[in-house]
Design a protein around this motif. Structure first.
Motif, short mmCIF file in Angstrom:
data_model
loop_
_atom_site.label_atom_id
_atom_site.label_comp_id
_atom_site.label_asym_id
_atom_site.label_seq_id
_atom_site.Cartn_x
_atom_site.Cartn_y
_atom_site.Cartn_z
N GLN A 1 -16.67 16.77 33.26
CA GLN A 1 -16.85 17.13 31.71
C GLN A 1 -18.08 16.84 31.23
O GLN A 1 -18.75 15.75 31.88
CB GLN A 1 -15.67 16.08 31.25
N VAL A 2 -18.56 17.47 30.29
CA VAL A 2 -19.72 17.34 29.76
C VAL A 2 -19.58 17.34 28.28
O VAL A 2 -18.74 18.34 27.69
CB VAL A 2 -20.71 18.53 30.05
N GLN A 3 -19.86 16.38 27.48
CA GLN A 3 -19.73 16.47 26.00
C GLN A 3 -21.26 16.71 25.61
O GLN A 3 -22.17 16.32 26.00
CB GLN A 3 -19.18 14.93 25.91
N LEU A 4 -21.33 17.42 24.36
CA LEU A 4 -22.49 17.98 23.55
C LEU A 4 -22.26 17.80 22.15
O LEU A 4 -21.14 18.09 21.65
CB LEU A 4 -22.50 19.46 23.92
N TYR B 1 -26.71 22.77 34.39
CA TYR B 1 -27.66 23.62 34.98
C TYR B 1 -28.37 24.44 34.01
O TYR B 1 -29.60 24.68 33.88
CB TYR B 1 -27.35 24.35 36.25
N ILE B 2 -27.69 24.99 33.29
CA ILE B 2 -28.26 25.78 32.14
C ILE B 2 -27.58 25.48 30.93
O ILE B 2 -26.49 25.18 30.65
CB ILE B 2 -27.54 27.47 32.50
N ALA C 1 -24.40 25.14 24.34
CA ALA C 1 -23.51 25.11 25.41
C ALA C 1 -23.97 24.82 26.75
O ALA C 1 -25.29 24.91 26.94
CB ALA C 1 -23.01 26.79 25.28
N VAL C 2 -23.13 24.56 27.78
CA VAL C 2 -23.77 24.23 29.15
C VAL C 2 -22.93 25.30 29.95
O VAL C 2 -21.85 25.50 30.00
CB VAL C 2 -23.43 22.70 29.37
N GLU C 3 -23.66 25.64 31.11
CA GLU C 3 -23.31 26.60 32.19
C GLU C 3 -23.29 25.80 33.15
O GLU C 3 -24.62 25.23 33.66
CB GLU C 3 -23.92 28.02 32.18
N ASP D 1 -19.34 26.64 30.16
CA ASP D 1 -18.29 26.02 30.38
C ASP D 1 -17.81 24.78 29.20
O ASP D 1 -16.62 24.40 29.08
CB ASP D 1 -18.39 25.13 31.65
N TYR D 2 -18.67 24.36 28.68
CA TYR D 2 -18.76 23.31 27.59
C TYR D 2 -19.46 23.84 26.30
O TYR D 2 -20.62 24.49 26.33
CB TYR D 2 -19.21 21.96 28.21
N TRP D 3 -19.00 23.36 25.09
CA TRP D 3 -19.58 23.63 23.96
C TRP D 3 -19.48 22.43 23.04
O TRP D 3 -18.51 21.51 23.28
CB TRP D 3 -18.61 24.89 23.24
N GLY D 4 -20.45 22.42 22.33
CA GLY D 4 -20.67 21.62 21.22
C GLY D 4 -19.92 21.92 20.00
O GLY D 4 -19.29 23.14 19.84
N GLN D 5 -19.85 21.10 19.06
CA GLN D 5 -18.90 21.35 17.77
C GLN D 5 -20.01 22.35 16.66
O GLN D 5 -19.11 22.88 15.91
CB GLN D 5 -18.47 20.06 16.99
#
Length: 125
Positions: A1-4, A32-33, A97-99, A113-117
Protein backbone atom coordinates in the motif's frame (compact mmCIF):
# COMPACT_ATOMS: atom_id res chain seq x y z
CA UNK A 1 0.00 0.00 0.00
CA UNK A 2 1.06 3.54 -0.74
CA UNK A 3 -0.58 6.51 0.92
CA UNK A 4 -0.53 9.89 -0.80
CA UNK A 5 -1.24 13.30 0.70
CA UNK A 6 -1.44 16.39 -1.48
CA UNK A 7 -0.96 19.93 -0.25
CA UNK A 8 -0.47 23.42 -1.58
CA UNK A 9 -3.68 24.09 -3.46
CA UNK A 10 -5.53 27.36 -3.16
CA UNK A 11 -7.05 30.38 -4.83
CA UNK A 12 -4.84 32.44 -7.12
CA UNK A 13 -5.28 34.98 -9.89
CA UNK A 14 -4.63 34.43 -13.57
CA UNK A 15 -0.94 34.71 -14.32
CA UNK A 16 0.11 33.64 -10.84
CA UNK A 17 2.19 30.64 -9.89
CA UNK A 18 1.45 27.87 -7.42
CA UNK A 19 3.24 24.73 -6.29
CA UNK A 20 1.44 21.63 -5.13
CA UNK A 21 3.16 18.78 -3.35
CA UNK A 22 2.40 15.13 -2.78
CA UNK A 23 4.03 13.15 -0.01
CA UNK A 24 4.06 9.37 -0.28
CA UNK A 25 4.29 6.91 2.57
CA UNK A 26 4.07 3.16 2.98
CA UNK A 27 5.60 0.98 0.26
CA UNK A 28 7.25 3.90 -1.49
CA UNK A 29 9.83 1.68 -3.17
CA UNK A 30 7.03 0.59 -5.51
CA UNK A 31 6.18 4.14 -6.54
CA UNK A 32 7.90 3.92 -9.90
CA UNK A 33 5.77 6.46 -11.67
CA UNK A 34 4.22 9.43 -9.94
CA UNK A 35 1.71 11.51 -11.78
CA UNK A 36 -0.53 14.50 -11.41
CA UNK A 37 -4.05 14.42 -12.74
CA UNK A 38 -6.78 17.01 -12.59
CA UNK A 39 -10.53 17.09 -12.86
CA UNK A 40 -12.26 20.34 -13.62
CA UNK A 41 -15.96 21.08 -13.16
CA UNK A 42 -17.98 18.88 -15.50
CA UNK A 43 -14.87 17.39 -17.03
CA UNK A 44 -13.22 13.99 -17.01
CA UNK A 45 -10.05 13.37 -15.07
CA UNK A 46 -7.01 14.04 -17.24
CA UNK A 47 -3.29 13.57 -16.88
CA UNK A 48 -1.27 16.72 -16.33
CA UNK A 49 2.28 15.43 -15.86
CA UNK A 50 4.16 12.34 -14.78
CA UNK A 51 7.70 11.39 -13.80
CA UNK A 52 9.49 8.06 -13.62
CA UNK A 53 11.76 7.28 -10.69
CA UNK A 54 14.22 5.19 -12.69
CA UNK A 55 15.46 7.83 -15.11
CA UNK A 56 13.48 10.90 -13.99
CA UNK A 57 11.95 11.15 -17.44
CA UNK A 58 8.87 13.34 -17.60
CA UNK A 59 5.63 13.63 -19.52
CA UNK A 60 3.44 16.70 -19.90
CA UNK A 61 0.02 17.20 -21.36
CA UNK A 62 0.06 19.61 -24.28
CA UNK A 63 -2.12 22.04 -22.35
CA UNK A 64 0.55 22.59 -19.69
CA UNK A 65 3.81 22.22 -21.62
CA UNK A 66 6.07 25.19 -21.02
CA UNK A 67 4.06 26.30 -17.97
CA UNK A 68 4.15 23.40 -15.50
CA UNK A 69 7.16 21.54 -14.13
CA UNK A 70 7.01 18.20 -12.38
CA UNK A 71 9.82 17.07 -10.12
CA UNK A 72 10.37 14.49 -7.43
CA UNK A 73 12.61 14.10 -4.43
CA UNK A 74 13.10 10.38 -3.99
CA UNK A 75 14.78 10.83 -0.62
CA UNK A 76 11.66 12.58 0.67
CA UNK A 77 9.22 10.43 -1.34
CA UNK A 78 7.64 13.63 -2.57
CA UNK A 79 6.55 14.84 -5.99
CA UNK A 80 5.95 18.47 -6.84
CA UNK A 81 4.06 20.29 -9.54
CA UNK A 82 5.16 23.85 -10.14
CA UNK A 83 2.41 25.66 -12.02
CA UNK A 84 3.20 28.95 -13.72
CA UNK A 85 1.17 31.35 -15.82
CA UNK A 86 -2.03 29.89 -14.47
CA UNK A 87 -5.29 30.49 -16.29
CA UNK A 88 -8.91 29.96 -15.25
CA UNK A 89 -8.81 26.85 -17.45
CA UNK A 90 -6.42 25.29 -14.94
CA UNK A 91 -9.08 25.37 -12.23
CA UNK A 92 -9.57 21.82 -11.02
CA UNK A 93 -9.03 19.36 -8.25
CA UNK A 94 -5.48 18.12 -8.63
CA UNK A 95 -4.76 14.51 -7.73
CA UNK A 96 -1.48 12.78 -7.13
CA UNK A 97 -1.21 9.16 -8.23
CA UNK A 98 1.28 6.31 -8.18
CA UNK A 99 1.82 3.57 -10.71
CA UNK A 100 3.74 0.53 -9.52
CA UNK A 101 4.64 -0.78 -12.98
CA UNK A 102 8.02 0.75 -13.80
CA UNK A 103 7.43 0.50 -17.56
CA UNK A 104 3.74 1.21 -17.59
CA UNK A 105 2.02 3.94 -19.62
CA UNK A 106 1.68 7.29 -17.92
CA UNK A 107 -1.25 8.98 -19.62
CA UNK A 108 -4.19 6.86 -18.50
CA UNK A 109 -5.63 6.96 -15.02
CA UNK A 110 -6.56 3.29 -15.41
CA UNK A 111 -2.94 2.21 -14.90
CA UNK A 112 -2.36 4.06 -11.64
CA UNK A 113 -2.70 2.05 -8.47
CA UNK A 114 -2.89 4.59 -5.67
CA UNK A 115 -4.47 8.02 -5.44
CA UNK A 116 -4.43 10.95 -3.09
CA UNK A 117 -7.53 12.75 -1.90
CA UNK A 118 -6.97 15.75 -4.15
CA UNK A 119 -6.30 19.43 -3.61
CA UNK A 120 -8.37 22.25 -5.08
CA UNK A 121 -6.72 24.80 -7.34
CA UNK A 122 -8.88 27.75 -8.32
CA UNK A 123 -7.67 30.42 -10.73
CA UNK A 124 -9.69 33.61 -10.92
CA UNK A 125 -9.69 35.89 -13.95
Amino acid sequence: QVQLVESGGGLVQAGDSLRVSCAASGRTNSAYIMGWFRQGPGKEREVVAAIRRTDMSTYYADSVKGRFIISRDNAKNTVYLQMNSLTPGDTAVYYCAVETNPVGPVVSALYYDYWGQGTQVTVSS
